[in-house]
Design a protein around this motif. Structure first.
Motif, PDB file in Angstrom:
ATOM      1  N   ARG A  80      14.360  21.024  74.971  1.00  0.00           N
ATOM      2  CA  ARG A  80      15.312  20.076  74.443  1.00  0.00           C
ATOM      3  C   ARG A  80      16.851  20.934  75.107  1.00  0.00           C
ATOM      4  O   ARG A  80      17.511  20.195  75.570  1.00  0.00           O
ATOM      5  CB  ARG A  80      14.949  20.772  73.231  1.00  0.00           C
ATOM      6  N   TYR A  83      17.475  19.832  78.540  1.00  0.00           N
ATOM      7  CA  TYR A  83      18.218  18.306  77.841  1.00  0.00           C
ATOM      8  C   TYR A  83      19.914  18.425  77.703  1.00  0.00           C
ATOM      9  O   TYR A  83      20.552  18.135  78.566  1.00  0.00           O
ATOM     10  CB  TYR A  83      17.433  17.043  77.092  1.00  0.00           C
ATOM     11  N   ARG A  87      23.308  17.650  80.598  1.00  0.00           N
ATOM     12  CA  ARG A  87      24.277  16.267  79.896  1.00  0.00           C
ATOM     13  C   ARG A  87      25.680  16.863  80.609  1.00  0.00           C
ATOM     14  O   ARG A  87      26.667  15.994  80.124  1.00  0.00           O
ATOM     15  CB  ARG A  87      23.667  15.892  78.419  1.00  0.00           C
ATOM     16  N   LYS A 115      12.587  11.443  79.341  1.00  0.00           N
ATOM     17  CA  LYS A 115      14.442  11.187  78.189  1.00  0.00           C
ATOM     18  C   LYS A 115      14.654  11.215  79.795  1.00  0.00           C
ATOM     19  O   LYS A 115      15.530  10.600  79.659  1.00  0.00           O
ATOM     20  CB  LYS A 115      14.291  11.098  76.977  1.00  0.00           C
ATOM     21  N   LEU A 116      15.067  12.606  80.399  1.00  0.00           N
ATOM     22  CA  LEU A 116      15.672  13.263  81.019  1.00  0.00           C
ATOM     23  C   LEU A 116      15.711  12.707  82.532  1.00  0.00           C
ATOM     24  O   LEU A 116      16.530  11.852  83.133  1.00  0.00           O
ATOM     25  CB  LEU A 116      15.726  14.881  81.247  1.00  0.00           C
TER      26      LEU A 116
END
Length: 283
Positions: A80, A83, A87, A115-116
């Protein structure tokens, strides 16, 4: 990476990777071949200071996490944070190394990391250094360029061992037996006395199991009933010795025993009962 000991074929592949770095690279190999060192060496060749994510374990099911290469995993909290860090837009290349240690990535962390990979950003590069690539989600593996690192050659191993000029001939012979082709493991055995003593004992226990009576086997297995990392290392040493026996003379029963040991390793890694799994295979 020129200063590292890498099989010539693997070294050639890594040079080609460095010339055309993918957004996500999976460096896989057996424990001891040096996948983490190769990842750092690649970062140096690219002239990028990497940020490194390491395995951790939770203390007594609480919030506090500590770094642990033996029994820890890549955790959701770190992914997390990763991430959030990726971003934003970067003018210069940013490299993140995920060093798995001896285990893998939790299921939650894998889903978050996927997801990354599904939302790639310019100037962001990931290297996954792992001994357990097949434990990763197929969707993660499919989004990474994969390089499988071979063991270095026997000639490379001999030259590396000779370069350290160890005064103890017995220790040199044991290192060659235990870790031939695995430069990172060889280095640790040569320079960490506590680790060396523990590994020699595990190899001797594996030999005792293979040649012992049922009672002797149970006595040895009992030593490892509360030592998950030690039990996994015992299975690795049993497998190594059986594979060498298989190379000398093909015997179907040895092949079957190796398959059972691999399954026991998987179950113990997944928190299966240590004594039960070892006894199931070895008694």
């Amino acid at each position: 990476m020129d200063q590292l000991v890498i099989h010539p074929i693997s070294a050639d592949i890594m040079k080609k990777v460095a010339a055309n770095m993918p957004g996500a690279l999976l460096i896989a190999g057996e424990k001891g071949v040096g996948v983490a060192s190769i990842a750092r060496g690649l970062a140096a060749d690219l002239h990028i200071q990497p940020r490194i994510i390491t395995p951790k374990k939770r203390l007594q099911a609480g919030a506090k996490l500590i770094e642990d290469y033996e029994t820890g995993s890549i955790v959701i909290e770190d992914i997390r944070a990763l991430y959030d860090q990726t971003r934003v837009k970067f003018d210069q290349p940013q490299l993140f190394i995920v060093d798995f240690g001896n285990r893998s990535m939790t299921h939650q962390a894998q889903n978050a990391f996927l997801k990354l990979l599904e939302e790639p950003q310019d100037n962001i590069y990931f290297i996954l250094a792992t001994h357990t690539a097949d434990d990763l989600l197929p969707t993660i593996r499919s989004r990474c360029q994969r390089v499988d690192i071979r063991r270095c050659t026997s000639e490379q191993s001999k030259a590396l061992l000779a370069s350290w000029k160890l005064p103890d001939a017995t220790r040199m012979a044991r290192i060659a037996f235990i870790a031939d082709g695995k430069p990172a493991e060889m280095y640790r055995l040569a320079h960490d006395d506590t680790y060396y003593a523990a590994r020699v004992q595990t190899v001797q226990d594996a030999k005792a199991i293979l040649g012992g009576t049922a009672i002797q086997k149970m006595h040895t297995i009992h030593k490892y009933k509360d030592q998950r990392p030690g039990a996994l290392q015992l299975i690795d040493d049993l497998t190594m010795q059986l594979e060498r026996a298989l190379q000398a003379s093909f015997q179907p029963n040895i092949l079957q025993q190796i398959d059972l040991l691999i399954e026991a390793h998987r179950r113990i890694t997944a928190n299966g009962n240590i004594q039960l799994q070892l006894a199931r295979v070895l008694i």
